[in-house]
Design a protein around this motif. Structure first.
Motif, PDB file in Angstrom:
ATOM      1  N   THR A 327     -30.429 -39.707  10.556  1.00  0.00           N
ATOM      2  CA  THR A 327     -29.146 -39.373   9.943  1.00  0.00           C
ATOM      3  C   THR A 327     -28.051 -39.322  11.006  1.00  0.00           C
ATOM      4  O   THR A 327     -28.301 -39.035  12.177  1.00  0.00           O
ATOM      5  N   THR A 328     -26.817 -39.582  10.583  1.00  0.00           N
ATOM      6  CA  THR A 328     -25.714 -39.612  11.537  1.00  0.00           C
ATOM      7  C   THR A 328     -24.400 -39.254  10.855  1.00  0.00           C
ATOM      8  O   THR A 328     -24.273 -39.373   9.634  1.00  0.00           O
ATOM      9  N   GLY A 329     -23.445 -38.841  11.662  1.00  0.00           N
ATOM     10  CA  GLY A 329     -22.105 -38.563  11.172  1.00  0.00           C
ATOM     11  C   GLY A 329     -21.059 -39.383  11.897  1.00  0.00           C
ATOM     12  O   GLY A 329     -19.873 -39.081  11.836  1.00  0.00           O
ATOM     13  N   GLN A 330     -21.509 -40.440  12.603  1.00  0.00           N
ATOM     14  CA  GLN A 330     -20.558 -41.288  13.325  1.00  0.00           C
ATOM     15  C   GLN A 330     -21.033 -42.734  13.341  1.00  0.00           C
ATOM     16  O   GLN A 330     -21.990 -43.100  12.659  1.00  0.00           O
ATOM     17  N   LEU A 331     -20.377 -43.570  14.142  1.00  0.00           N
ATOM     18  CA  LEU A 331     -20.530 -45.015  14.012  1.00  0.00           C
ATOM     19  C   LEU A 331     -21.662 -45.618  14.822  1.00  0.00           C
ATOM     20  O   LEU A 331     -22.161 -46.696  14.472  1.00  0.00           O
ATOM     21  N   ILE A 332     -22.061 -44.983  15.920  1.00  0.00           N
ATOM     22  CA  ILE A 332     -23.060 -45.576  16.806  1.00  0.00           C
ATOM     23  C   ILE A 332     -24.141 -44.562  17.173  1.00  0.00           C
ATOM     24  O   ILE A 332     -23.980 -43.361  16.978  1.00  0.00           O
ATOM     25  N   ASN A 333     -25.234 -45.077  17.728  1.00  0.00           N
ATOM     26  CA  ASN A 333     -26.348 -44.228  18.151  1.00  0.00           C
ATOM     27  C   ASN A 333     -26.015 -43.466  19.421  1.00  0.00           C
ATOM     28  O   ASN A 333     -25.171 -43.874  20.223  1.00  0.00           O
ATOM     29  N   SER A 334     -26.735 -42.394  19.636  1.00  0.00           N
ATOM     30  CA  SER A 334     -26.630 -41.681  20.906  1.00  0.00           C
ATOM     31  C   SER A 334     -27.090 -42.618  22.022  1.00  0.00           C
ATOM     32  O   SER A 334     -27.971 -43.449  21.840  1.00  0.00           O
ATOM     33  N   GLY A 335     -26.460 -42.483  23.169  1.00  0.00           N
ATOM     34  CA  GLY A 335     -26.807 -43.326  24.305  1.00  0.00           C
ATOM     35  C   GLY A 335     -25.889 -44.515  24.484  1.00  0.00           C
ATOM     36  O   GLY A 335     -25.852 -45.117  25.555  1.00  0.00           O
ATOM     37  N   LEU A 336     -25.123 -44.869  23.440  1.00  0.00           N
ATOM     38  CA  LEU A 336     -24.173 -45.972  23.549  1.00  0.00           C
ATOM     39  C   LEU A 336     -22.789 -45.429  23.878  1.00  0.00           C
ATOM     40  O   LEU A 336     -22.412 -44.346  23.416  1.00  0.00           O
ATOM     41  N   PRO A 337     -22.001 -46.153  24.686  1.00  0.00           N
ATOM     42  CA  PRO A 337     -20.662 -45.681  25.055  1.00  0.00           C
ATOM     43  C   PRO A 337     -19.778 -45.458  23.837  1.00  0.00           C
ATOM     44  O   PRO A 337     -19.673 -46.317  22.958  1.00  0.00           O
ATOM     45  N   GLY A 338     -19.185 -44.286  23.782  1.00  0.00           N
ATOM     46  CA  GLY A 338     -18.334 -43.924  22.665  1.00  0.00           C
ATOM     47  C   GLY A 338     -18.981 -42.924  21.720  1.00  0.00           C
ATOM     48  O   GLY A 338     -18.310 -42.375  20.843  1.00  0.00           O
TER      49      GLY A 338
END
Length: 533
Positions: A327-338
């Motif tokens: 599950t996520t609340g943003q656009l990209i996975n953890s570990g990626l810039p941003g």
């Protein structure tokens, strides 16, 4: 420019092994047959920015810069790339590379390719997000290319990693139909196209003159099997040796077969709800008596937040995805810039959702449509049904319109739906990819917003613009995080989860799987152990 971004890697064979795998070439006269869940809409590699198309394109064409399964950039047709000033990138190309027709690969092919991208007609999803920053392309000599950008563009290598390179000789004057027929589908990749039958199969033959490590199989057939049950049955019966997108409900069934195996990888693909905030979308809404609302409720932030709160991501993860997602609340996975470590996933709050709807003037809710593909993402049809049920609990009656991906995407990209289930994979390996494509206001001149269905925020646009010309990585990341945080607070889209990718296959073959969902025949190898008790 205080410092140039430089990447120089020149050892060809070791690099090819690193990219494609270390298994030595072993001839296999029998064809490799793989069942694919999603249809491939064209063999024109610039027609549609769509992973199923890109997946097949990577067998026939090469890119200047290739991403490995962790999205790290590695040399492809370009051996090195560097910024020689604030507005100029120089690439040194790989020598002694031949196209499938025997003609040499040169800088003229790169120039031709990059200039062709914005001219492709009737595209449901252009690649121009990744070429608009290029002001000009110069073929300096046969193995040197210089690209001038309109502004400082630190992500030029990232963008170049997305564009397949085609033959100027074969493709000059060619239409998308010429690529589909095979006439213009001449690349430098590990396989040659021998047949493209839309909706049925793609047949490939090994390119024995390939510059890299040669694939194990002489011929490959990708069979289009959009029906989950049929695809799984084909694997169980031995009709195909491998399939992608194994439905989570069938995993245990496949695992019980001693001659079969599964491989799962947590992916980069975001599954989200696209929220059409345009005035024209009002036609999709009515009150509980069926009378047209004549307004688009999604233009109200309270309504968007209500829908966000109405969705239980944990229930989707457990009941529908059977754990095959994060599950996520943003656009990209953890570990990626941003990525933003303190940006929480929205909590399920149906009472809060009903309160917000009442405050927005919809105490009884309203009727609307919820659209999406039924043959593209893992459990997509089931996700649509589950989300509709959750919306009903807060008073929103959502009629589900599920359709084949080939029908859905052209309509969705034109903003013809109100609320739609969509996926996005960040090819640029940072938040700039979804921000430019999904969140930025539509701007054909910039190539921004190509997949934005109706959101616009000038402040977010300005942050994205600033990020795209910021050379220092850490400074650019802060701008990307600011833009992401603002867009998520504005409920520009509703992130749900990052889906896993699951492959099923015979134990006679081996495939490591990839987080970018690619099913590469050239990475399949024979398995020495035919079965395992």
């Amino acid at each position: 420019m205080k410092s140039a971004v430089v990447k120089v890697l020149t050892r060809a064979l070791p690099l090819a092994i690193a990219i494609w795998g270390t298994t030595p070439f072993l001839a296999n006269a029998a064809p490799l047959s793989i069942g694919l869940a999603a249809d491939v809409t064209s063999m024109d590699p610039h027609f549609h920015l769509y992973v199923p198309n890109q997946n097949i394109a990577d067998h026939v064409y090469d890119r200047l810069i290739i991403r490995d399964d962790k999205l790290a950039m590695t040399p492809g047709l370009a051996l090195s790339w560097k910024a020689i000033d604030e507005l100029t990138w120089e690439l040194k190309l790989r020598g002694n590379v031949k196209f499938h027709d025997g003609s040499p690969f040169t800088s003229e092919d790169v120039k031709f390719t990059l200039e062709r991208v914005p001219t492709v007609k009737d595209s449901p999803g252009l690649f121009t997000t990744y070429t608009r920053a290029f002001a000009s392309v110069e073929a300096v000599d046969p193995l040197t290319v210089r690209i001038k950008t309109t502004k400082p563009h630190p992500l030029a290598p990232n963008d170049l990693a997305i564009i397949p390179i085609i033959s100027k000789k074969a493709a000059t004057g060619a239409t998308t139909a010429d690529f589909n027929s095979g006439k213009a589908a001449i690349g430098t990749g590990p396989y040659k196209l021998t047949r493209f039958a839309r909706g049925d199969r793609i047949e490939l033959a090994r390119n024995d003159a390939y510059w890299g490590v040669k694939p194990s199989w002489e011929t490959v057939t990708f069979r289009i099997m959009t029906n989950d049950a049929s695809r799984v049955s084909a694997l169980l019966s031995g009709d195909v040796q491998a399939i992608d997108s194994v439905p989570v409900a069938d995993m245990s069934r496949i695992k019980k077969e001693p001659s079969l195996q599964t491989v799962a990888r947590t992916g980069y693909r975001l599954i989200y709800l696209a929220v059409n905030q345009s005035e024209g979308a009002s036609v999709h809404f009515s009150d509980k008596k069926g009378a047209p609302l004549n307004v688009n409720p999604l233009r109200d932030l309270k309504v968007r937040r209500a829908i966000d709160k109405a969705i239980s991501r944990e229930s989707l993860l457990g009941r529908v995805m059977d754990g095959a997602a994060t599950t996520t609340g943003q656009l990209i996975n953890s570990g990626l810039p941003g990525y933003i470590s303190d940006l929480p996933t929205s909590k399920y709050d149906p009472e809060g959702a009903r309160k917000l709807l009442a405050e927005a003037g919809y105490p009884d809710g309203f009727n609307m449509t919820l659209s999406g593909p039924n043959n593209r993402y893992l459990m997509d049809d089931q996700l649509l049904q589950a989300i509709a049920q959750m919306l009903a609990r807060v008073g929103i009656t959502a009629k589900v319109e599920a359709m084949p991906a080939a029908t859905f995407f052209p309509k969705n990209n034109k903003g013809e739906f109100a609320l739609s289930l969509v996926g996005w994979a960040p090819d640029s390996a940072e938040a700039s990819s979804p921000l430019r494509a999904l969140i930025a206001s539509k701007d054909p001149a910039k190539g921004y917003g190509n997949f934005n269905v109706g959101y616009s925020n000038k402040t977010v646009d300005e942050l994205i613009d600033r990020a795209m010309v910021t050379i220092v990585d850490s400074s650019r990341e802060k701008l990307l995080q600011q833009a992401t945080r603002m867009a998520m607070d504005d409920v520009a889209v509703i992130p749900l989860h990052h889906q896993a990718t699951i492959w099923g296959m015979s134990r006679t073959v081996a495939y490591p799987g990839r987080a970018d969902e690619r099913t590469y025949a050239f990475r399949f190898t024979p398995n020495a152990v035919a079965s395992k008790p």
